[in-house]
Design an enzyme around this catalytic site. Structure first.
Site, PDB file in Angstrom:
ATOM      1  N   ASP A  57      -1.457   8.968  10.089  1.00 31.01           N
ATOM      2  CA  ASP A  57      -2.167   8.324   8.976  1.00 31.01           C
ATOM      3  C   ASP A  57      -3.434   7.628   9.453  1.00 31.01           C
ATOM      4  O   ASP A  57      -3.429   6.924  10.460  1.00 31.01           O
ATOM      5  CB  ASP A  57      -1.229   7.291   8.336  1.00 31.01           C
ATOM      6  CG  ASP A  57      -1.920   6.534   7.221  1.00 31.01           C
ATOM      7  OD1 ASP A  57      -2.265   7.166   6.217  1.00 31.01           O
ATOM      8  OD2 ASP A  57      -2.131   5.315   7.362  1.00 31.01           O
ATOM      9  N   ASP A  59      -3.452  10.162  -2.792  1.00 31.70           N
ATOM     10  CA  ASP A  59      -4.664   9.351  -2.739  1.00 31.70           C
ATOM     11  C   ASP A  59      -5.658   9.778  -3.808  1.00 31.70           C
ATOM     12  O   ASP A  59      -5.512  10.821  -4.456  1.00 31.70           O
ATOM     13  CB  ASP A  59      -5.296   9.449  -1.342  1.00 31.70           C
ATOM     14  CG  ASP A  59      -4.653   8.473  -0.367  1.00 31.70           C
ATOM     15  OD1 ASP A  59      -4.216   7.393  -0.821  1.00 31.70           O
ATOM     16  OD2 ASP A  59      -4.586   8.791   0.831  1.00 31.70           O
ATOM     17  N   ARG A  81      -4.421   4.399  -8.115  1.00 33.26           N
ATOM     18  CA  ARG A  81      -3.829   5.602  -7.517  1.00 33.26           C
ATOM     19  C   ARG A  81      -2.390   5.785  -8.004  1.00 33.26           C
ATOM     20  O   ARG A  81      -1.849   6.884  -7.979  1.00 33.26           O
ATOM     21  CB  ARG A  81      -3.851   5.504  -5.981  1.00 33.26           C
ATOM     22  CG  ARG A  81      -5.237   5.631  -5.385  1.00 33.26           C
ATOM     23  CD  ARG A  81      -5.220   5.471  -3.875  1.00 33.26           C
ATOM     24  NE  ARG A  81      -4.733   4.153  -3.478  1.00 33.26           N
ATOM     25  CZ  ARG A  81      -4.495   3.791  -2.212  1.00 33.26           C
ATOM     26  NH1 ARG A  81      -4.697   4.651  -1.226  1.00 33.26           N
ATOM     27  NH2 ARG A  81      -4.056   2.580  -1.924  1.00 33.26           N
ATOM     28  N   ASP A 140       0.830  -1.209   0.000  1.00 31.87           N
ATOM     29  CA  ASP A 140       0.000   0.000   0.000  1.00 31.87           C
ATOM     30  C   ASP A 140       0.866   1.261   0.000  1.00 31.87           C
ATOM     31  O   ASP A 140       0.650   2.188   0.770  1.00 31.87           O
ATOM     32  CB  ASP A 140      -0.948  -0.039   1.215  1.00 31.87           C
ATOM     33  CG  ASP A 140      -2.009   1.057   1.173  1.00 31.87           C
ATOM     34  OD1 ASP A 140      -2.278   1.599   0.085  1.00 31.87           O
ATOM     35  OD2 ASP A 140      -2.568   1.376   2.246  1.00 31.87           O
ATOM     36  N   GLU A 171      -4.413  13.043   9.408  1.00 27.34           N
ATOM     37  CA  GLU A 171      -4.898  12.645   8.082  1.00 27.34           C
ATOM     38  C   GLU A 171      -6.278  12.026   8.293  1.00 27.34           C
ATOM     39  O   GLU A 171      -6.420  10.842   8.557  1.00 27.34           O
ATOM     40  CB  GLU A 171      -3.958  11.640   7.415  1.00 27.34           C
ATOM     41  CG  GLU A 171      -4.303  11.438   5.943  1.00 27.34           C
ATOM     42  CD  GLU A 171      -4.981  10.109   5.609  1.00 27.34           C
ATOM     43  OE1 GLU A 171      -5.580  10.015   4.527  1.00 27.34           O
ATOM     44  OE2 GLU A 171      -4.928   9.168   6.416  1.00 27.34           O
TER      45      GLU A 171
END
Ligand code: GLC
Length: 636
Positions: free
Chosen positions: A278, A390, A509, A135, A320
């Site tokens: 995050d 993102d 992405r 990721d 975030e």
């Protein structure tokens, strides 16, 4: 007051420090003690006191080993608590490898960043991730090691030092919600160690997962459906909000808090100045809810922020939380959390509204949405951005859409279609991300250039340049820290080969995470080229911004009423004088009544971006060219 039995836990760790330094620690502990312990009682009940004592130990250990130059930085920041809010701040975000190969390579590109006026550099996850798909680094296997292809922890420290010397603050992620299945905690849990099983949300059967899933949205319905994963070694279900190899940690266990307190101070002592928390919205789970934005999330942040204020005050927090507009402001502090949680948060609403106005050619719903945002606390600062690594989730609130007679669901759908280039007349060439047939939800991937029209043929070139300037002017003119996503400063398009790297095939992405094109960057000084025009326009915005005190982040932004439907006007109220950002979001000429500018307090208006007077015809109207973006201030 700090109870002496708890204070005593710090002593052995501080013993070797000078009297003066020990004294400073005591002062900070005194000042921040209440903020640290109050939420602990709510979070951990009878385990609160022992947790507080352990946090004192973490703080003292970190403080005692903090390098002298970082103690100096602490001193500087404490003397200038608004350092983040000043209009000279400009951010840049990139993957170290995609930008410059390695950490040392990033150091060699500092000159490029300085040209853009950058003072804040967010390097995407670079701590050791799991092997294989991870990721984009958000599946961390070890928080205390750096990805070997990028360098070492020493290289990271050196880079932070070099950047600091150039006036650039290093920003890194702390992935708080989950660790990789290969992280030591998960390995031990899989090996059956009870202490570590308790670090995760582990269920023997589907009873609890099924109950939770009744109200849980899916984050990645396409490639990671559901929020729980069966693990054969664990012989249990484990909570995995994101991918099956990203295990959510259990913040209801104070041992987890202590682990992260340690990680945070470790990174701070390397010289990381901003920690990006995050996926923070997901950190506390509550049955019957969507398990996002729970009050405890803010309590946890308050504890960790207070700890940082004691041990390493130069390090600040950025939340975030990509959540709906009304859930967003609490991340900067509302109610009892004002001034005690994150210093920075992503202005996701502003980002969505910039794209919304451009596709709709109508500013009405944006005016409604931006005006409806709750007040931000004076020291809270927005990260303003047009794009990031993102996708764009179309966070248009149903109530905001309804207020202008639109249907929220249809409008979100329209935006996803528009930016995929699927609506006749659309100049956008983005991609659909995570099409969810159950909810009808669709998100969008794409670089700023691909989304804004640069890929739609020669006739869209001039309008695309104008739209990109307008979009950046809005972002730079809002008053938070504008952050440019790598490649957007050169109008780089989507990477056509995004799916070629192993592990990236399902995740588009990667289309908007291209490697920086240094050949293109070589044209940045040439105003006849697209990269030159775009790069220099950002240089210009940064320069003008730096000399406008009105763009200090503490100045409240107000959306002005009474403007044409195609015009967004935003006033900033600051003691140094008024400021009005005026944006024609359409491709046609639009009128603005000059008295709107006068009513905002500007008597003799000039456009600071174009150095020209703002004058009206005999009818009192000023005409704005297609996509005009003006920053109107008083003539000096
Ligand atoms: C954040 C990151 C995103 C990642 C997710 C899970 O939202 O920005 O890229 O997929 O967290 O860590």
């Amino acid at each position: 007051m700090v109870p002496s039995r708890l204070r005593a836990r710090a002593d052995p760790r501080l013993a070797r420090l000078t009297t003066q330094r020990r004294h400073s620690f005591d002062i900070r502990l005194d000042v921040w003690w209440a903020d640290l312990v109050e939420p602990l009682a709510r979070l951990y009940g009878e385990r609160a006191e022992e947790t507080a004592a352990r946090l004192v130990e973490v703080a003292a250990t970190a403080y005692a080993s903090r390098p002298d130059e970082l103690h100096d930085l602490d001193e500087r920041r404490l003397n200038a608590p608004d350092w983040l809010q000043r209009p000279g701040m400009v951010g840049y975000a990139c993957y170290a490898d995609r930008f410059a190969g390695t950490l040392a390579g990033v150091g060699e590109r500092v000159g490029y960043l300085r040209e853009l006026g950058v003072t804040y550099l967010h390097l995407m996850p670079l701590l050791l991730p799991r092997e294989g798909d991870n990721d984009g680094g958000y599946a961390v296997a070890d928080y205390r090691h750096v990805r070997p292809d990028l360098g070492t922890v020493e290289d990271l420290r050196n880079l932070a030092t070099r950047l600091r010397g150039e006036g650039i603050s290093l920003v890194l992620d702390v992935v708080l919600n989950h660790v990789a299945r290969e992280h030591e905690w998960a390995v031990r849990a899989r090996a059956g160690q009870k202490r570590y099983r308790d670090y995760f949300h582990v269920y023997p059967d589907r009873a609890m997962p099924d109950s939770f899933e009744e109200t849980l949205p899916e984050v990645f319905p396409d490639f990671a459906p559901g929020s729980f994963t069966w693990d054969d070694e664990l012989t249990a279900w484990v909570w995995t909000t994101f991918h099956e190899w990203q295990w959510d940690v259990n913040w209801a266990n104070p041992d987890v808090l202590i682990e992260y307190a340690d990680i945070i101070t470790f990174l701070a002592n390397l010289g990381v100045e901003v920690l990006r928390l995050d996926a923070i919205a997901f950190t506390w789970k509550r049955l019957g809810t969507d398990c996002q934005n729970q009050r405890e999330v803010h309590d946890l942040t308050q504890v960790l922020r207070s700890l940082a204020r004691i041990a390493c005050p130069a390090t600040v927090f950025k939340a975030e939380a990509i959540v709906g507009p009304r859930d967003l402001v609490p991340y900067l502090g509302t109610g009892s959390h004002v001034g005690k949680v994150s210093d920075l948060a992503y202005h996701n609403s502003l980002m969505v509204q910039v794209w919304n106005v451009l596709a709709s050619r109508d500013a009405r719903s944006a005016k409604q949405a931006l005006a409806a945002l709750p007040m931000t606390p004076p020291l809270g600062t927005w990260i303003c951005y047009l794009r990031c690594h993102d996708d764009i989730g179309w966070a248009i609130d149903d109530r905001d859409a309804a207020a202008v007679g639109a249907d929220g669901w249809l409008h979100r759908r329209f935006l996803a279609d528009w930016y995929a280039g699927a609506v006749p007349g659309s100049w956008a060439r983005g991609l659909v991300f995570q099409d969810n047939p159950v909810t009808g939800d669709r998100r969008t991937s794409g670089t700023a250039a691909s989304l804004i029209g640069f890929d739609a043929g020669q006739e869209e070139l001039e309008p695309s340049l104008a739209r990109l300037f307008l979009a950046h002017a809005l972002v730079y003119g809002w008053g938070g820290i504008p952050v440019v996503w790598s490649g957007d400063e050169l109008a780089q398009s989507d990477d056509p080969e995004w799916m070629c790297e192993p592990g990236h095939e399902d995740d588009n992405r990667w289309a908007h995470r291209p490697r920086l094109d240094w050949v293109r960057a070589g044209e940045r000084g040439d105003l006849r080229t697209v990269p030159g025009k775009v790069f220099q326009s950002l240089v210009h915005l940064a320069r003008v911004r730096a000399r406008l005190p009105q763009l200090h982040a503490s100045a409240v932004a107000t959306v002005l009423a009474g403007t044409d439907d195609g015009v967004l006007a935003v006033a900033k109220h600051h003691a140094s004088g008024p400021f009005v950002g005026i944006y024609n979001v359409t491709g046609s000429w639009r009128p603005l009544r000059l008295d709107v500018v006068h009513a905002a307090g500007v008597v003799d208006p000039v456009n600071a971006l174009g150095d020209h007077d703002v004058t009206a015809g005999p009818d009192g109207l000023v005409w704005l060219a297609p996509y005009a973006a003006w920053w109107v201030v008083e003539r000096r």
